[in-house]
Design a protein around this motif. Structure first.
Motif, PDB file in Angstrom:
ATOM      1  N   PRO A 163       2.405  -4.696   3.982  1.00  0.00           N
ATOM      2  CA  PRO A 163       2.883  -5.565   5.073  1.00  0.00           C
ATOM      3  C   PRO A 163       2.776  -7.033   4.707  1.00  0.00           C
ATOM      4  O   PRO A 163       1.770  -7.479   4.151  1.00  0.00           O
ATOM      5  CB  PRO A 163       1.985  -5.195   6.247  1.00  0.00           C
ATOM      6  N   GLN A 164       3.840  -7.735   5.035  1.00  0.00           N
ATOM      7  CA  GLN A 164       3.898  -9.188   4.819  1.00  0.00           C
ATOM      8  C   GLN A 164       4.134  -9.852   6.164  1.00  0.00           C
ATOM      9  O   GLN A 164       5.142  -9.591   6.809  1.00  0.00           O
ATOM     10  CB  GLN A 164       5.016  -9.543   3.835  1.00  0.00           C
ATOM     11  N   VAL A 165       3.236 -10.705   6.580  1.00  0.00           N
ATOM     12  CA  VAL A 165       3.350 -11.412   7.856  1.00  0.00           C
ATOM     13  C   VAL A 165       3.539 -12.891   7.543  1.00  0.00           C
ATOM     14  O   VAL A 165       2.591 -13.578   7.145  1.00  0.00           O
ATOM     15  CB  VAL A 165       2.116 -11.188   8.752  1.00  0.00           C
ATOM     16  N   SER A 166       4.774 -13.381   7.708  1.00  0.00           N
ATOM     17  CA  SER A 166       5.068 -14.782   7.407  1.00  0.00           C
ATOM     18  C   SER A 166       4.800 -15.650   8.629  1.00  0.00           C
ATOM     19  O   SER A 166       4.948 -15.222   9.778  1.00  0.00           O
ATOM     20  CB  SER A 166       6.525 -14.930   6.966  1.00  0.00           C
ATOM     21  N   LEU A 430      -5.978  -3.577  12.168  1.00  0.00           N
ATOM     22  CA  LEU A 430      -7.142  -2.904  11.584  1.00  0.00           C
ATOM     23  C   LEU A 430      -8.096  -2.422  12.666  1.00  0.00           C
ATOM     24  O   LEU A 430      -8.713  -1.355  12.549  1.00  0.00           O
ATOM     25  CB  LEU A 430      -7.856  -3.848  10.619  1.00  0.00           C
ATOM     26  N   GLN A 431      -8.194  -3.215  13.743  1.00  0.00           N
ATOM     27  CA  GLN A 431      -9.065  -2.821  14.844  1.00  0.00           C
ATOM     28  C   GLN A 431      -8.553  -1.539  15.506  1.00  0.00           C
ATOM     29  O   GLN A 431      -9.333  -0.672  15.892  1.00  0.00           O
ATOM     30  CB  GLN A 431      -9.147  -3.964  15.865  1.00  0.00           C
ATOM     31  N   VAL A 454      -8.446   2.615   4.050  1.00  0.00           N
ATOM     32  CA  VAL A 454      -7.150   2.309   4.633  1.00  0.00           C
ATOM     33  C   VAL A 454      -6.187   1.836   3.553  1.00  0.00           C
ATOM     34  O   VAL A 454      -6.576   1.144   2.593  1.00  0.00           O
ATOM     35  CB  VAL A 454      -7.299   1.239   5.750  1.00  0.00           C
ATOM     36  N   GLU A 455      -4.943   2.228   3.699  1.00  0.00           N
ATOM     37  CA  GLU A 455      -3.892   1.826   2.768  1.00  0.00           C
ATOM     38  C   GLU A 455      -2.904   0.888   3.465  1.00  0.00           C
ATOM     39  O   GLU A 455      -2.820   0.824   4.693  1.00  0.00           O
ATOM     40  CB  GLU A 455      -3.181   3.061   2.222  1.00  0.00           C
ATOM     41  N   ALA A 456      -2.166   0.196   2.630  1.00  0.00           N
ATOM     42  CA  ALA A 456      -1.266  -0.838   3.153  1.00  0.00           C
ATOM     43  C   ALA A 456      -0.229  -0.264   4.105  1.00  0.00           C
ATOM     44  O   ALA A 456       0.076  -0.837   5.159  1.00  0.00           O
ATOM     45  CB  ALA A 456      -0.592  -1.577   2.002  1.00  0.00           C
ATOM     46  N   TRP A 457       0.363   0.900   3.756  1.00  0.00           N
ATOM     47  CA  TRP A 457       1.423   1.455   4.594  1.00  0.00           C
ATOM     48  C   TRP A 457       0.902   1.873   5.960  1.00  0.00           C
ATOM     49  O   TRP A 457       1.632   1.855   6.951  1.00  0.00           O
ATOM     50  CB  TRP A 457       2.095   2.628   3.899  1.00  0.00           C
ATOM     51  N   GLN A 458      -0.403   2.231   6.031  1.00  0.00           N
ATOM     52  CA  GLN A 458      -0.996   2.580   7.319  1.00  0.00           C
ATOM     53  C   GLN A 458      -1.161   1.341   8.200  1.00  0.00           C
ATOM     54  O   GLN A 458      -0.948   1.390   9.421  1.00  0.00           O
ATOM     55  CB  GLN A 458      -2.338   3.267   7.090  1.00  0.00           C
ATOM     56  N   VAL A 459      -1.553   0.256   7.561  1.00  0.00           N
ATOM     57  CA  VAL A 459      -1.649  -1.012   8.312  1.00  0.00           C
ATOM     58  C   VAL A 459      -0.267  -1.429   8.814  1.00  0.00           C
ATOM     59  O   VAL A 459      -0.119  -1.916   9.942  1.00  0.00           O
ATOM     60  CB  VAL A 459      -2.269  -2.106   7.418  1.00  0.00           C
TER      61      VAL A 459
END
Length: 994
Positions: A163-166, A430-431, A454-459
């Motif tokens: 995930p990328q949050v700009s 994450l929470q 935890v993995e990135a795709w789950q986040v």
């Protein structure tokens, strides 16, 4: 041995990963690692790589204080979360933050570091060895700034569903989830901003603008969306140029030439500060002023552009800014930055040097990062504020609050708050994983992810379903495109009177949640154009078209370039720059300026206008004269001349003339349905009644004087009853015509809008022109018959018979109504009624004057001629004339006959008319007639009466030669004398009929 080998391999990968990427970074260990991409520098140094040796990494130049503040916002948010007892308890967030240098290459270099670490974790080497030096993979990335950079980064991170949050990339292309699967952002996309720009231009009534866009994935889509919005609002674009911070000088010069030569004063710019800076510097060098700059949020508050030395050129800037947020404690955190205290922040040292324009000694000069920094300072490349090649050493005791830099400008935290919100979004995702209840999770069969593994795709999955309330009490949730819908503040650049710096004054806002047409609010009282003027500048291809005109297209020019064309008659425009003129309602017409509609002028033959008054006076005069004549005839009803003119028919004739004069009044005044249906029948019936009386009267006299000796049958046949019956029958035909007309096609009042545009003519619609033609045609037919009989009886006794005057009156009648037809057909409006009124009055006056004025004159001024003797003498004189004509005709016939029989020349008549002396008159004649008979024995006989003498002289030469001829002549003379006496006796017998 195997375990040792595995750990060795893992340590090698770990060391390489830690060393991979840019040397300068901010890094801190934690249970979960977040990546960060920030533009700590504005660009890189241009360097020609000739590839004669191994290529070296390009040098970043021009320090970005705002970019460092944004980095500090991420660190502050992570430390705040780590200290929170409720958010991710017993979990520590770490970070790895790199400098993108505002370039794609540097951003991808840093992104590869994130991807490489995740690739190592995918090998699952933990089951072979337990290594304490293992660094967790990056489960999310905060950044980047520019849309072009974020596009490149998103393509790479999307391959691994990281995930990328700009916090600042607003290009609408990034909303495409098919291409950018893992991209989210805490800034609205440019689609709303481009719409807001078009709304501002429409608000200030501008329609002639230029556009400039950065040649990247931020500028091109943004300006394309603006063009779409501008086209919908009839906003024309004079020029459209692309720029870049790497454009050569020739390209910049060309763009500046276009701007300088353009007549458009408003320039819409979709660009970042670094890309726009070279262009602004050249414009300042040329001193091109008077332009209004409409700035996108990427440069509206850029410290590179908002400089006092540029203000005279771009002081009229109106821009968009993101909604400012509040970060409690952030100010104090910013003030605590220090190279010795910020051990995890590798950018703090350079920040300190750039802030205080000094050189901070570093003991570890052999490190790569240190070596590069020293080299940069020595060459003067890394200096943001300093201009000298060598700087003094820093003491380390400098006060950060004593220096004014963009870093400490925390009054309006916009991008910084977006960074803060992006970190908290990941933390709340994450929470959600941390507090997930098995069976209610987002994964297969309601399962939950393991927070420790935890993995990135789950986040990414939890970010797409995120919903939480931020510290300002606002709801945060990403839509289906991964965007947050937000509002914009509208700012205007002002020059501070205190220190001369550029300040951003909020002058309005744009609410994307509001209904269309209510989203934009601007307080014009706060706007300063050019830094001092309150007057809104003009930026239109053509001057405004005033009310009363419309925009006319100029061939070959854009639609915004037009000429002002006056509205045609009957149309109006009550607004400025009307595209078309509106038609006035049917009963209205445009005023002189064509700015509004006024009621049309209503015209009809009114009682109050001079023409109507004149016609009314003539009609009243006719009624008065007719009444006067009727009164005279009534008073002198027993006098011979009144009796001789058929008294009863004369009364009816005068009554019909009263009706004729009165019917003309129905044509004056506003036509109503009842007047329209009454006026033509009244006119037609009145005239037919009048003509019928004249016809019966004339025909009766003619028959009396040309008939044989009248008998009682003649007297009965030509009695009053029959005369009135004939008048009634003639009039009844006209009544039938009128009844059929009124039943089949009754006339009605009609508002005619077609004759003249600005006038409504209220006229009578006749219903059937054929019926009107029958009505007038029948009247003229009776008049023609009457004219024929009047002309035939024109030589009857003129002392009391009006045949000659009737003939003249019929001539007048025909002249009037023959002239009426073309006049009626060629006139329109109220003049149609006027023409008919004039025709009615002229014909009525002609009949009245010709038939009655001579008799009234005799009755009133020549009473000596109004006696029974005068009437009888005129009758006797007429009898002698008839006898003389008959004798003459017969003598001519006898002479021709005797000449043919005797073969000798007949005698020439030389004596007067003779009659037998012993012939006894069975009817006593009046004295004047008796005198005429006595005088006939002479050579020339005269008939005298009253005031005149009629001489009857018919001389015949006695035959001298032939006795037979003499006897034939005597016989003929005896017969002719007898015929003359018979004629006198016949007229004497008919005298009582007169």
């Amino acid at each position: 041995m195997t375990s040792y080998s595995c750990c060795l391999i893992l340590l090698l990968f770990t060391w390489n990963t830690a060393a991979y990427g840019p040397n300068q970074r901010a890094q801190k260990k934690g249970d979960i690692i977040l990546g960060g991409l920030f533009p700590i520098h504005f660009g890189v140094a241009a360097k020609d790589q000739d590839l004669k040796s191994r290529p070296e990494s390009v040098e970043c130049i021009r320090y970005n204080f705002r970019g460092f503040r944004w980095l500090q916002a991420m660190i502050f948010a992570i430390e705040e979360i780590n200290s929170s007892p409720t958010l991710l308890p017993n979990m520590t967030l770490g970070y790895r933050i790199f400098d993108t240098c505002n370039t794609v290459s540097k951003a991808l270099e840093a992104t590869l570091s994130f991807v490489a670490q995740n690739k190592i974790d995918s090998l699952n080497l933990d089951e072979f060895c337990n290594c304490s030096e293992h660094i967790p993979s990056t489960i999310a990335v905060v950044g980047a700034t520019g849309s072009g950079i974020s596009t490149a980064v998103a393509n790479l991170l999307g391959l691994f569903y990281i995930p990328q949050v700009s916090y600042a990339s607003s290009s609408r292309l990034l909303s495409n989830k098919n291409q950018f699967k893992s991209f989210l952002r805490t800034i609205p996309n440019d689609e709303h901003q481009a719409t807001a720009m078009a709304d501002i231009i429409e608000y200030f009534r501008w329609n002639w603008v230029g556009t400039i866009a950065a040649d990247d994935d931020y500028g091109r889509p943004g300006i394309e969306k603006f063009r779409e919005e501008a086209e919908e609002r009839d906003i024309c674009i004079d020029f459209s140029e692309l720029i870049s911070q790497y454009s050569d000088e020739e390209e910049i010069q060309q763009v500046v030439e276009v701007i300088q030569n353009s007549t458009a004063r408003v320039i819409v710019v979709f660009s970042s500060g670094p890309d726009l800076e070279p262009l602004i510097k050249e414009i300042v060098r040329r001193n091109i002023t008077g332009k209004i700059w409409l700035a996108s949020e990427a440069w509206a508050s850029s410290s590179l552009i908002a400089m006092p030395e540029f203000f005279r050129v771009i002081g009229s800037t109106i821009g968009f800014a993101l909604k400012a947020g509040q970060i409690p404690g952030f100010r104090e955190f910013l003030e605590k930055v220090h190279p010795k205290k910020s051990t995890n922040n590798g950018f703090a040292k350079e920040f300190w040097e750039e802030t205080f324009n000094c050189y901070l000694p570093d003991g570890s000069k052999n490190s790569p990062a240190s070596t590069s920094f020293h080299k940069g300072h020595e060459e003067g490349l890394g200096a943001g504020n300093g201009t000298s090649a060598f700087r003094p050493p820093c003491t380390g005791d400098e006060n950060i609050t004593s220096v004014e830099t963009p870093y400490m400008d925390y009054t309006h935290l916009r991008i910084s708050y977006n960074v803060y919100l992006a970190v908290y979004s990941i933390a709340h995702a994450l929470q959600d994983i941390y507090t997930c209840t098995p069976g209610k999770g987002l994964f297969t069969n309601g399962s939950c992810a393991d927070i420790k593994k935890v993995e990135a795709w789950q986040v990414l999955k939890h970010l797409r379903h995120l919903n939480f309330t931020n510290n300002m009490g606002e709801q945060v949730d990403f839509d289906e495109f991964g965007d947050l819908v937000g509002n914009y503040s509208i700012i205007n650049w002002h020059l501070s009177p205190e220190d001369g710096s550029v300040v951003f004054e909020e002058v309005g806002h744009y609410n994307v949640y509001a209904k269309k047409g209510e989203r934009l609010f601007i307080n014009e009282n706060k706007i300063l154009w050019g830094g001092f003027s309150k007057e809104v500048p003009f930026s239109n291809c053509s001057r405004d078209c005033l009310p009363g005109t419309r925009k006319g297209i100029i061939e070959g020019e854009p639609t915004c370039c037009f000429e002002c064309v006056d509205c045609p008659d009957g149309e109006y425009s009550d607004e400025t720059d009307a595209s078309a003129c509106d038609k006035c309602p049917e009963d209205y017409w445009s005023n002189e300026n064509h700015t509004s509609c006024i009621p049309k002028q209503i015209e009809f033959l009114a009682w109050t206008e001079p023409f109507g008054i004149a016609l009314t006076l003539f009609a009243v005069l006719g009624i008065f004269l007719t009444s006067f004549v009727l009164g005279v005839f009534t008073k002198f009803r027993n006098t011979p001349i009144v009796k001789a003119t058929n008294r009863e028919l004369s009364y009816l004739l005068l009554f019909s003339l009263l009706c004729c004069f009165s019917s003309s009044l129905f044509f004056i005044g506003e036509p109503q349905n009842w007047t329209c249906r009454l006026r033509q029948p009244a006119f037609g019936i009145s005239f037919v009644l009048c003509i019928s009386c004249i016809l019966v009267k004339t025909n009766r006299v003619l028959l009396v004087f040309e008939a044989k000796i009248p008998t009682s049958l003649h007297r009965k046949w030509w009695g009053l009853n029959l005369q009135f019956l004939l008048v009634f029958l003639c009039t009844f035909v006209q009544i039938v015509i009128c009844v059929i007309w009124l039943y089949t096609a009754p006339p009605s009042s009609y508002r005619n809008h077609e004759l003249e545009d600005e006038i409504i003519f209220i006229t009578c619609h006749e219903g059937s022109l054929m019926a009107l033609g029958f009505l007038i045609g029948y009247t003229c037919l009776l008049a023609a018959i009457c004219f024929f009989f009047a002309f035939k009886s024109r030589k009857l006794p003129e002392n009391f018979n009006e045949a000659k005057f009737i003939t003249f009156s019929m001539l007048i009648f025909f002249i009037v109504w023959i002239s009426f037809i073309p006049a009626y057909a060629s006139t329109y409006g109220k003049f149609v009624s006027a023409v008919e009124v004039i025709a009615i009055l002229a014909a009525s006056f002609g009949l009245l004057a010709c038939i009655f004025f001579n008799k009234v004159y005799i009755i009133l001024f020549k009473p000596s001629r109004n006696t029974i003797e005068e009437v009888r003498c005129s009758t006797a004189a007429h009898a002698f004339k008839v006898a003389a004509r008959a004798t003459l005709r017969r003598s001519n016939v006898s002479r021709k006959r005797s000449n043919s029989l005797g073969g000798s020349t007949g005698s020439t008549p030389s004596s007067s008319i003779s009659s037998k002396s012993n012939h006894e008159d069975p009817f006593p004649l009046p004295a004047c007639a008796e005198r005429q008979r006595q005088q006939q024995r002479g050579c020339k006989q005269k008939v005298s009466f009253g005031s005149g003498t009629v001489t009857l002289s018919l001389s015949f030469e006695e035959p001298q030669k032939n006795a037979m001829a003499n006897r034939n002549a005597k016989r003929r003379n005896s017969l002719e004398a007898q015929n003359s006496d018979d004629s006198l006796m016949r007229h004497r017998a008919l005298l009582p009929l007169q």
